[in-house]
Scaffold this motif. Structure first.
Motif, short mmCIF file in Angstrom:
data_model
loop_
_atom_site.label_atom_id
_atom_site.label_comp_id
_atom_site.label_asym_id
_atom_site.label_seq_id
_atom_site.Cartn_x
_atom_site.Cartn_y
_atom_site.Cartn_z
N GLY A 193 39.58 47.98 25.65
CA GLY A 193 40.89 48.11 25.01
C GLY A 193 41.83 49.02 25.79
N GLY A 194 42.79 49.55 25.07
CA GLY A 194 43.85 50.35 25.68
C GLY A 194 43.35 51.55 26.48
N PHE A 195 42.31 52.21 25.99
CA PHE A 195 41.82 53.39 26.72
C PHE A 195 41.29 53.02 28.10
N GLY A 202 45.64 55.67 21.25
CA GLY A 202 45.45 54.29 20.81
C GLY A 202 45.50 54.23 19.30
N HIS A 203 45.50 53.00 18.76
CA HIS A 203 45.45 52.90 17.29
C HIS A 203 44.00 52.83 16.83
N ASP A 204 43.10 52.55 17.80
CA ASP A 204 41.67 52.52 17.50
C ASP A 204 40.91 52.79 18.78
N VAL A 205 39.57 52.76 18.70
CA VAL A 205 38.74 52.88 19.90
C VAL A 205 37.83 51.67 19.94
N ASP A 206 37.79 51.01 21.10
CA ASP A 206 37.04 49.76 21.23
C ASP A 206 35.89 49.94 22.23
N PHE A 207 34.69 49.46 21.85
CA PHE A 207 33.53 49.55 22.75
C PHE A 207 32.84 48.21 22.88
MG MG Z 1 42.34 49.41 20.85
#
Ligand code: MG
Ligand code: DCP
Length: 392
Positions: A193-195, A202-207
């Motif tokens: 994602g964005g990171f 970010g609006h969230d954290v994606d893994f």
């Molecule tokens: Mg994200």
């Protein structure tokens, strides 16, 4: 007026996946208004219009200088009449009437506030708007029937409406790493994602989670979730299973590629201690329009539990088989427009179907294997673009 060599180089590249789009650029004064119109079109379910504004904004992000005059845009692709009109007005008057009236319209603000609740999509928000609801506090007071994600979204709305900092993302990363190693030693987790594109918030954290031994990853998600739950680290979770293998759709019709992996939408309970700056960064990035002293006029804060010790953070976990890892990584790094443009390029220019599981060559009638993103770009006949330059 002859276009500069830089503009000429850009103008041959009408797909965002052919260009480098850095996070920081010189034309925010134009791209922010265009993206606001894109967002408004999305909230009105006008996808074509929304994509047109997003493509226009994306081309301006690639320019090496700030646009000063309309002539600076000569020869650039992706700028439709409507976008050009908006740009012209901003260059001449400093702002666009259409943009500013949209920005301040009750409908735009309400739809943004309502879809800002986790679990609430455009259709629900639109129905609520027509019933007179304008903000999360209205929903909380109303008699609306809410599903479990919406209930969690409302309960944690204040935390979830604040940006997640990089430090918080890293703290969550350590927790996910620990959880995954506990239940499947040797598994790999990657921040996506964005990171991964270098964003600082970010609006969230994606893994993305995988294991180098194909098949080992099966059934991993419920175990990870269970471990997290026993540690009291989850406030909400919804897990969907991998439906790719059971899918009846042929490869030539790429599946709606976001939905097929084993995936977990969750809300983590992040100890503020776990990321030194959780507290201060949340305040620093709040950025309420109007600023100044006190609260800006607007929706009342929701009544909710507000313990000082933790912050609710949205986390998305995706599990991919090792053989699909390169495709999953490319498909989940974003940006959303970059992904869309990759698929459009594949289909229109190469007669291929790209998803976050696979790449299929429709002319040759076969799948093209790849284990890295570089190989996928190469199959697609594209120069490799690193994640930090996929911020279209
Ligand atoms: Mg994200
Ligand atoms: N994605 C996509 N299309 C979607 C949803 C997701 O292509 N409809 C991919 C691209 C995104 C990634 O998944 O970059 C993660 O989705 P997010 O919504 O979390 O987007 P970002 O991480 O890019 O942004 P944010 O910083 O707001 O989380």
């Amino acid at each position: 007026h002859t276009p500069s060599p830089v503009i000429s180089a850009v103008s041959a590249k009408s797909y965002a996946c052919q260009r480098r789009t850095p996070l920081k650029h010189h034309n925010l004064f134009l791209t922010e208004p265009l993206e606001l119109l894109a967002e408004n079109a999305e909230l009105g379910e006008n996808e074509g219009r929304s994509v047109a504004f997003r493509r226009a904004a994306a081309i301006l992000k690639t320019l090496p200088l700030a646009v000063k005059r309309m002539e600076d845009l000569q020869g650039l692709p992706c700028l439709g009449d409507h976008s050009l009109r908006v740009v012209k007005e901003i260059l001449e008057y400093g702002s666009s009437q259409e943009v500013e009236s949209t920005r301040h319209s009750e409908q735009f603000q309400a739809m943004k506030a309502l879809t800002g609740i986790f679990g609430v999509g455009v259709k629900t928000a639109d129905r609520w708007f027509r019933e007179g609801l304008r903000c999360p506090a209205d929903v909380a007071k109303s008699e609306q029937r809410l599903n479990s994600s919406q209930q969690a979204g409302l309960l944690h709305h204040e935390d979830l409406s604040q940006h997640v900092s990089r430090a918080e993302a890293d703290a969550i990363g350590q927790i996910v790493e620990r959880a995954v190693q506990e239940v499947l030693p040797g598994a790999h987790i990657t921040l996506i994602g964005g990171f991964r594109r270098g964003k600082e918030t970010g609006h969230d954290v994606d893994f993305l989670i995988t294991h180098p031994e194909e098949g080992k990853e099966e059934g991993l998600m419920p175990k990870v979730v269970q471990w997290l739950e026993t540690q009291d680290l989850l406030l909400y979770q919804k897990t969907t299973r991998n439906s790719y293998l059971e899918s009846k759709e042929g490869p030539a019709r790429p599946p709606n590629n976001m939905d097929r992996f084993e995936r977990c939408f969750s809300i983590f309970k992040l100890e503020r201690r776990a990321s030194g700056e959780a507290h201060s960064s949340a305040q620093a990035t709040e950025g309420e329009p109007g600023g100044g002293e006190g609260r800006a006029p607007g929706p009342e804060p929701l009544p909710q539990r507000r313990p000082a010790g933790w912050k609710a953070v949205r986390v998305d976990l995706v599990v991919s088989p090792f053989s699909q890892f390169g495709f999953a990584l490319l498909g989940w790094t974003g940006s959303k427009l970059f992904e869309r443009e990759l698929r459009r390029w594949a289909g229109r220019e190469k007669n291929m179907s790209l998803s976050s599981h696979a790449l299929y060559d429709n002319s040759k009638g076969c799948y093209l294997r790849a284990s890295t993103e570089e190989e996928i770009f190469s199959h697609l006949g594209l120069d490799y673009i690193p994640p930090c330059d996929r911020n279209a």
